[in-house]
Motif scaffolding. Structure first.
Motif, PDB file in Angstrom:
ATOM      1  N   GLU A  39      -2.493-112.990  73.763  1.00 17.78           N
ATOM      2  CA  GLU A  39      -1.319-112.939  72.897  1.00 17.78           C
ATOM      3  C   GLU A  39      -0.799-114.336  72.529  1.00 17.78           C
ATOM      4  OE1 GLU A  39      -0.651-110.354  71.529  1.00 17.78           O
ATOM      5  OE2 GLU A  39      -1.383-108.736  72.815  1.00 17.78           O
ATOM      6  N   PHE A  40      -1.275-115.369  73.211  1.00 18.10           N
ATOM      7  CA  PHE A  40      -0.787-116.724  72.969  1.00 18.10           C
ATOM      8  C   PHE A  40      -1.808-117.625  72.278  1.00 18.10           C
ATOM      9  CE2 PHE A  40       1.775-115.193  76.509  1.00 18.10           C
ATOM     10  CZ  PHE A  40       3.031-115.663  76.201  1.00 18.10           C
ATOM     11  N   ARG A  41      -3.060-117.374  72.471  1.00 19.60           N
ATOM     12  CA  ARG A  41      -4.105-118.309  72.073  1.00 19.60           C
ATOM     13  C   ARG A  41      -4.073-118.620  70.580  1.00 19.60           C
ATOM     14  NH1 ARG A  41      -8.743-115.583  73.653  1.00 19.60           N
ATOM     15  NH2 ARG A  41      -8.007-115.879  75.805  1.00 19.60           N
ATOM     16  N   ASN A  42      -3.912-119.916  70.279  1.00 14.53           N
ATOM     17  CA  ASN A  42      -3.937-120.441  68.902  1.00 14.53           C
ATOM     18  C   ASN A  42      -2.838-119.853  68.010  1.00 14.53           C
ATOM     19  OD1 ASN A  42      -6.252-122.041  69.439  1.00 14.53           O
ATOM     20  ND2 ASN A  42      -7.565-120.254  69.117  1.00 14.53           N
ATOM     21  N   LYS A  43      -1.710-119.493  68.614  1.00 13.47           N
ATOM     22  CA  LYS A  43      -0.607-118.910  67.843  1.00 13.47           C
ATOM     23  C   LYS A  43       0.658-119.755  67.980  1.00 13.47           C
ATOM     24  CE  LYS A  43      -2.304-114.169  68.462  1.00 13.47           C
ATOM     25  NZ  LYS A  43      -2.042-112.871  69.123  1.00 13.47           N
ATOM     26  N   ASN A  44       1.499-119.690  66.957  1.00 13.26           N
ATOM     27  CA  ASN A  44       2.850-120.253  67.028  1.00 13.26           C
ATOM     28  C   ASN A  44       3.762-119.137  67.542  1.00 13.26           C
ATOM     29  OD1 ASN A  44       1.838-122.602  65.902  1.00 13.26           O
ATOM     30  ND2 ASN A  44       2.380-121.997  63.821  1.00 13.26           N
ATOM     31  N   VAL A  45       4.275-119.328  68.738  1.00 15.84           N
ATOM     32  CA  VAL A  45       4.955-118.252  69.462  1.00 15.84           C
ATOM     33  C   VAL A  45       6.457-118.511  69.512  1.00 15.84           C
ATOM     34  CG1 VAL A  45       5.136-117.067  71.681  1.00 15.84           C
ATOM     35  CG2 VAL A  45       2.904-117.887  70.894  1.00 15.84           C
ATOM     36  N   LEU A  46       7.236-117.476  69.211  1.00 22.39           N
ATOM     37  CA  LEU A  46       8.678-117.531  69.431  1.00 22.39           C
ATOM     38  C   LEU A  46       8.988-116.725  70.690  1.00 22.39           C
ATOM     39  CD1 LEU A  46      11.620-118.190  68.651  1.00 22.39           C
ATOM     40  CD2 LEU A  46      11.641-116.071  67.309  1.00 22.39           C
ATOM     41  N   LEU A  47       9.413-117.423  71.736  1.00 25.23           N
ATOM     42  CA  LEU A  47       9.853-116.756  72.965  1.00 25.23           C
ATOM     43  C   LEU A  47      11.334-116.443  72.832  1.00 25.23           C
ATOM     44  CD1 LEU A  47       8.144-118.965  75.713  1.00 25.23           C
ATOM     45  CD2 LEU A  47       7.275-116.865  74.654  1.00 25.23           C
ATOM     46  N   VAL A  48      11.718-115.220  73.170  1.00 28.63           N
ATOM     47  CA  VAL A  48      13.120-114.799  73.112  1.00 28.63           C
ATOM     48  C   VAL A  48      13.580-114.460  74.523  1.00 28.63           C
ATOM     49  CG1 VAL A  48      14.772-113.135  72.186  1.00 28.63           C
ATOM     50  CG2 VAL A  48      12.875-113.916  70.761  1.00 28.63           C
ATOM     51  N   ASP A  49      14.673-115.103  74.940  1.00 30.66           N
ATOM     52  CA  ASP A  49      15.264-114.793  76.239  1.00 30.66           C
ATOM     53  C   ASP A  49      16.723-114.415  76.040  1.00 30.66           C
ATOM     54  OD1 ASP A  49      15.389-114.357  78.931  1.00 30.66           O
ATOM     55  OD2 ASP A  49      14.945-116.413  79.534  1.00 30.66           O
ATOM     56  N   ASP A  50      17.315-113.748  77.047  1.00 31.41           N
ATOM     57  CA  ASP A  50      18.712-113.340  76.914  1.00 31.41           C
ATOM     58  C   ASP A  50      19.644-114.544  76.961  1.00 31.41           C
ATOM     59  OD1 ASP A  50      19.375-113.721  79.944  1.00 31.41           O
ATOM     60  OD2 ASP A  50      17.662-112.363  79.932  1.00 31.41           O
TER      61      ASP A  50
END
Length: 316
Positions: free
Chosen positions: A168-179
């Motif tokens: 789910e992470f490999r070679n991607k621009n990831v937006l992590l959402v936390d509370d």
């Protein structure tokens, strides 16, 4: 802090149950009757009869907004406000802010930091029109890390608490959402996990505003000096946790996300974000004493003293 009353009918008559969360009533077959009012004392006698009285001449109902952000389970109702729906609205408003500030974003996927942020993260993904994916597997035998005693224990717990799914992470621009972001150490380690899993860029969004002040109304929240945002700008926090960019929820948006037409609540205690304590009696001296009692250094000192005392006892 929340307190609710539930009731259930039995062959012997009505039974009452007070609880801090409405889900506790559901699990035991009680029906939610109402919230206990500010300044109210509730007494249930040995015959099961309910007695109540408001014992304060003046009351002000301002529930802690951090319950909706983090502490309460999503299936709870607090003051007739659904925690789940409040978190959905937090996600809606957070997405609107991201679109205002980053209209040309290059986010490939939105990934929540389990479990509390899932509801908000799904709404963010929907409004940004990007994929929502579960990228972390959570070990359910590790507790909440920000209230654990000592940085060393918290650091070890994050690695044993979460494992990244590389796909789910490999070679991607990831937006992590936390509370929320409290100390920032957990956020930094999770960002490291995302990068180790192959993320090209890691962005971070908090469904709550910066936590800058300690909570003094029943939550053992860290000392002010240990809150990552207490003396840093948003940009400095971003660099500290190692994100490519960071966005916080606005306080007014958080308040509006929690307000609901079916509830009489129009005011919340937002002290950990705003520094405004609703009781009006929290002095700098009191906060300084909390700092000396709640800091990791103070807790470590007490643990060392306790161990030393046990050694003396064991020798004797």
């Amino acid at each position: 802090r929340p307190l609710v009353l539930g009731q259930r009918e039995t062959p012997k008559g009505a039974e009452w149950m007070p609880a801090s969360e409405s889900v506790a009533l559901d699990m035991l077959g009680f029906k939610l009757v109402r919230d206990v009012a500010p300044g109210e004392v509730v007494y249930i006698d040995v015959l099961g009869r309910l007695h109540s009285q408001v014992c304060s001449a003046t009351t002000r109902h301002a529930p802690c907004i951090f319950e909706y952000v983090y502490f309460a389970p999503p299936d709870s109702l607090i003051d007739n406000i659904s925690v789940h729906r409040a978190r959905m609205r937090m996600g809606d408003r957070l997405a609107e802010k991201i679109l205002r500030e980053r209209p040309d974003h290059d986010i490939d996927v939105v990934i929540p930091i389990p479990d509390t942020s899932r509801t908000s993260a799904m709404q963010v993904a929907q409004h940004l029109n990007v994929k929502y994916r579960e990228g972390f597997v959570k070990n359910r035998y590790v507790g909440r890390t920000f209230i654990m005693p000592g940085q060393e224990q918290r650091s070890k717990s994050v690695r044993s608490k979460l494992n990244a799914i590389d796909l789910e992470f490999r070679n991607k621009n990831v937006l992590l959402v936390d509370d929320s972001i409290v100390r920032g150490t957990t956020s930094a380690q999770i960002i490291d996990l995302a990068r180790e899993a192959g993320a090209r860029k890691v962005y971070f969004a908090s469904a709550a505003p910066p936590v800058k002040y300690p909570n003094v109304y029943g939550i053992d929240m860290p000392a002010k000096s240990e809150l990552v945002a207490s003396d840093r700008t948003d940009e400095e926090v971003c660099r500290t946790i190692g994100a490519d960019w960071l966005v916080y929820q606005n306080l007014e948006d958080l308040i509006q996300a929690c307000v609901h037409d079916h509830s009489s609540i129009r005011e919340f205690d937002t002290s950990c974000f705003s520094g405004h304590y609703v009781t009006g009696d929290v002095t700098p001296e009191y906060l300084a004493r909390l700092q000396s009692e709640r800091s990791d250094l103070a807790k470590a000192s007490r643990r060392d003293a306790d161990r030393a005392g046990l050694k003396v006892i064991s020798r004797n």
